[in-house]
Scaffold this motif. Structure first.
Motif, short mmCIF file in Angstrom:
data_model
loop_
_atom_site.label_atom_id
_atom_site.label_comp_id
_atom_site.label_asym_id
_atom_site.label_seq_id
_atom_site.Cartn_x
_atom_site.Cartn_y
_atom_site.Cartn_z
N GLU A 17 0.82 -1.21 0.00
CA GLU A 17 0.00 0.00 0.00
C GLU A 17 0.85 1.26 0.00
N ILE A 18 1.91 1.28 0.82
CA ILE A 18 2.75 2.49 0.90
C ILE A 18 3.56 2.67 -0.38
N ILE A 19 4.11 1.58 -0.91
CA ILE A 19 4.88 1.68 -2.15
C ILE A 19 4.00 2.14 -3.30
N THR A 20 2.77 1.67 -3.35
CA THR A 20 1.85 2.07 -4.42
C THR A 20 1.55 3.56 -4.35
N ILE A 21 1.43 4.10 -3.14
CA ILE A 21 1.21 5.54 -3.00
C ILE A 21 2.39 6.32 -3.57
N GLY A 22 3.60 5.92 -3.23
CA GLY A 22 4.78 6.58 -3.78
C GLY A 22 4.83 6.47 -5.29
N TYR A 23 4.45 5.33 -5.80
CA TYR A 23 4.45 5.09 -7.25
C TYR A 23 3.49 6.05 -7.95
N ARG A 24 2.34 6.31 -7.33
CA ARG A 24 1.35 7.20 -7.95
C ARG A 24 1.67 8.67 -7.73
N VAL A 25 2.11 9.02 -6.51
CA VAL A 25 2.37 10.42 -6.19
C VAL A 25 3.46 10.99 -7.08
N TYR A 26 4.54 10.25 -7.23
CA TYR A 26 5.69 10.77 -7.97
C TYR A 26 5.64 10.42 -9.46
N ARG A 27 4.50 9.86 -9.88
CA ARG A 27 4.33 9.55 -11.31
C ARG A 27 5.54 8.78 -11.84
N SER A 28 5.95 7.78 -11.07
CA SER A 28 7.20 7.07 -11.39
C SER A 28 6.96 5.88 -12.32
N TYR A 29 6.04 6.06 -13.29
CA TYR A 29 5.70 4.95 -14.16
C TYR A 29 6.84 4.56 -15.10
N ASP A 30 7.71 5.53 -15.42
CA ASP A 30 8.78 5.26 -16.39
C ASP A 30 10.10 4.88 -15.74
N LEU A 31 10.14 4.82 -14.43
CA LEU A 31 11.40 4.49 -13.77
C LEU A 31 11.75 3.03 -14.00
N PRO A 32 12.94 2.76 -14.50
CA PRO A 32 13.32 1.36 -14.75
C PRO A 32 13.54 0.61 -13.45
N TRP A 33 12.96 -0.56 -13.35
CA TRP A 33 13.20 -1.50 -12.28
C TRP A 33 12.71 -1.05 -10.90
N PHE A 34 11.90 0.04 -10.84
CA PHE A 34 11.54 0.55 -9.51
C PHE A 34 10.76 -0.48 -8.70
N ARG A 35 9.66 -0.98 -9.25
CA ARG A 35 8.84 -1.93 -8.49
C ARG A 35 9.60 -3.24 -8.25
N THR A 36 10.33 -3.69 -9.24
CA THR A 36 11.09 -4.93 -9.08
C THR A 36 12.09 -4.81 -7.95
N LEU A 37 12.82 -3.69 -7.90
CA LEU A 37 13.82 -3.49 -6.85
C LEU A 37 13.16 -3.32 -5.48
N SER A 38 12.00 -2.66 -5.44
CA SER A 38 11.30 -2.48 -4.15
C SER A 38 10.96 -3.83 -3.55
N TRP A 39 10.40 -4.72 -4.34
CA TRP A 39 10.03 -6.04 -3.82
C TRP A 39 11.27 -6.90 -3.57
N TYR A 40 12.32 -6.67 -4.33
CA TYR A 40 13.57 -7.40 -4.09
C TYR A 40 14.15 -7.01 -2.73
N PHE A 41 14.14 -5.71 -2.41
CA PHE A 41 14.65 -5.27 -1.11
C PHE A 41 13.78 -5.80 0.02
N LEU A 42 12.46 -5.89 -0.20
CA LEU A 42 11.58 -6.48 0.81
C LEU A 42 11.97 -7.92 1.07
N LEU A 43 12.26 -8.66 0.01
CA LEU A 43 12.68 -10.05 0.15
C LEU A 43 13.99 -10.15 0.93
N CYS A 44 14.95 -9.30 0.61
CA CYS A 44 16.26 -9.32 1.28
C CYS A 44 16.13 -9.05 2.77
N VAL A 45 15.36 -8.01 3.12
CA VAL A 45 15.25 -7.64 4.53
C VAL A 45 14.50 -8.72 5.32
N ASN A 46 13.47 -9.30 4.71
CA ASN A 46 12.76 -10.39 5.37
C ASN A 46 13.67 -11.61 5.55
#
Length: 443
Positions: free
Chosen positions: A107-136
């Protein structure tokens, strides 16, 4: 700049270089982002997720009472589901905590994704979930090494993973860090670093706190249930008192919060926590530390309850003796601690909600998501719980937890036979010096 205008047709690459230079030829620093809150783009409002059957049943009510009934019905449904998970045992509670953590992160990552209009950022969502996996992987690997030592000892593959757990965790994170650096794109640098920071703060809020919730659960289910139920009780009581008696605004961040609701929630929560502590302290299932039995491959909650969960006789203050017509009362010592827990849940815990309200106002959204009709997103319901989890963990380590023989024994069993013998000899010598053991007779 005049040079740029004269040479405007010589190519974008050279123009970019000139724009990045000052008049003296040195690189020009980028301007600070001085946008006000009014300049922040609005996030698309979440859709109404209320089931059609509820909409039709409540169609004749005003919006105020309609929201009351929707919140009430869904609250009862969630509490019933929570009781079911408690009945299913500690392992299901851990899975529930992890599921809530993942959903809050989303939910929080999705808000950042929409607020900053970061639709064209390469690998943003993939890296966000990758970091979640690493920390867990890091936090829950630490938990496995801490509480499942006997289980790990029997499996060579797990021994390797546990022995080098922190190095593996760091390597995984480092790979994500390098991928982020390689993904940096000109004209998106600032936005990419915004989102990098956004991801890491979200990880700090969600993963770290959910890890502490599970740590509290291992101390005994009562340390999990009383704090969480106190926050839920305070939320419900404050809403009811505010709905019927609220007149005086409490804080500008949350205009609907009132002093009447805040004070009513406080007294209700303290009484509720005291009674809940008394009821739960009577059962081993709730008071015993959660331990993993490697022989049965199950979590067990069987022990001789500590003094915290054994009835003690307390003297009643003289003023209350007249009213109660008795001089002593039998209570569990944990009930005294429950007063501290419920006080924090009702006085400081709501500031987690105020913080979330400020966050939502900053980004012009009503709720984090529309997951629960009448309530918003999962994060809307657990904003106070994360703050509470940290307090409980600090409280346990500061005032409750002592040396744990069971945990120490598990760590000793992982040692090599020679190391175990050395520990045995050292402990035996220490006990002889203390006079607890008799020295061996010399022939």
């Amino acid at each position: 700049m005049s040079e740029l205008r004269r040479r405007g047709g010589e190519g974008d690459h050279e123009a970019d270089n000139i724009l990045d230079k000052g008049v003296d030829g040195h690189e020009k620093l980028p301007e600070l982002d001085l946008r006000t809150d009014l300049d922040v783009p609005e996030v698309v409002a979440t859709a109404d997720s209320t089931p059609e059957i509820l909409k039709k049943a409540l169609s004749g009510l005003s919006s105020r009472w309609k929201n009351w009934w929707i919140r009430g019905i869904l609250t009862l449904a969630m509490i019933s589901f929570f009781f079911l998970v408690i009945y299913m045992g500690s392992f299901m509670l851990m899975l529930l905590v992890m599921s809530i953590q993942v959903k809050c992160f989303h939910e929080i990552i999705t808000i950042g994704y929409r607020v900053y209009r970061s639709y064209d950022l390469p690998w943003f969502r993939t890296l966000s979930w990758y970091f979640l996996l690493c920390v867990n992987y890091f936090f829950y690997g630490e938990t496995v090494a801490d509480y499942f030592a006997t289980f790990v000892q029997r499996r060579e593959q797990l021994q390797f993973l546990i022995r080098y757990h922190r190095f593996i965790s760091f390597t995984l994170y480092l790979a994500g860090f390098c991928m982020f650096v390689l993904s940096l794109v000109k004209r998106h640098y600032r936005l990419q670093f915004y989102m990098f920071a956004w991801t890491h703060v979200t990880l700090l809020i969600t993963v770290t706190q959910s890890h502490l919730v599970i740590q509290n659960l291992f101390e005994g289910m009562i340390w999990f249930l009383v704090p969480i139920s106190s926050v839920i009780c305070n939320d419900i009581a404050a809403y009811i008192f505010g709905f019927f008696f609220g007149r005086t605004p409490l804080i500008k961040l949350s205009p609907k919060k009132t002093w009447e609701g805040f004070i009513g929630g406080f007294f209700t929560t303290v009484v509720f926590g005291f009674i809940a502590a008394y009821l739960l302290a009577q059962y081993q299932y709730f008071v015993c530390p959660v331990e993993y039995n490697s022989e049965t491959n199950r979590f067990v909650t069987e022990c001789e309850p500590s003094e915290l969960f054994q009835l003690q006789k307390y003297s009643i203050p003289p003023l209350l003796q007249v009213l109660l017509r008795r001089e002593t009362v039998n209570l569990y010592p944990f009930q005294m601690h429950s007063i501290a827990l419920s006080t924090f849940a009702s006085l400081i815990g709501p500031f987690g909600g105020f913080f979330a309200s400020g966050f939502k106002r900053a980004f012009k959204i009503k709720d984090f998501a529309d997951t629960i009709p009448g309530h918003g997103g999962i994060m809307d319901r657990f904003d106070c719980q994360y703050l509470m989890a940290t307090f409980v963990h600090v409280y346990i380590t500061s005032f409750i937890r002592g040396p744990n023989p069971s945990k120490l024994l598990k760590q000793l069993l992982v040692l090599q036979p020679e190391q175990q013998l050395n520990v045995y000899k050292t402990l035996k010598l220490h006990l002889i010096e203390k006079g607890i053991l008799q020295p061996p007779l010399r022939g």
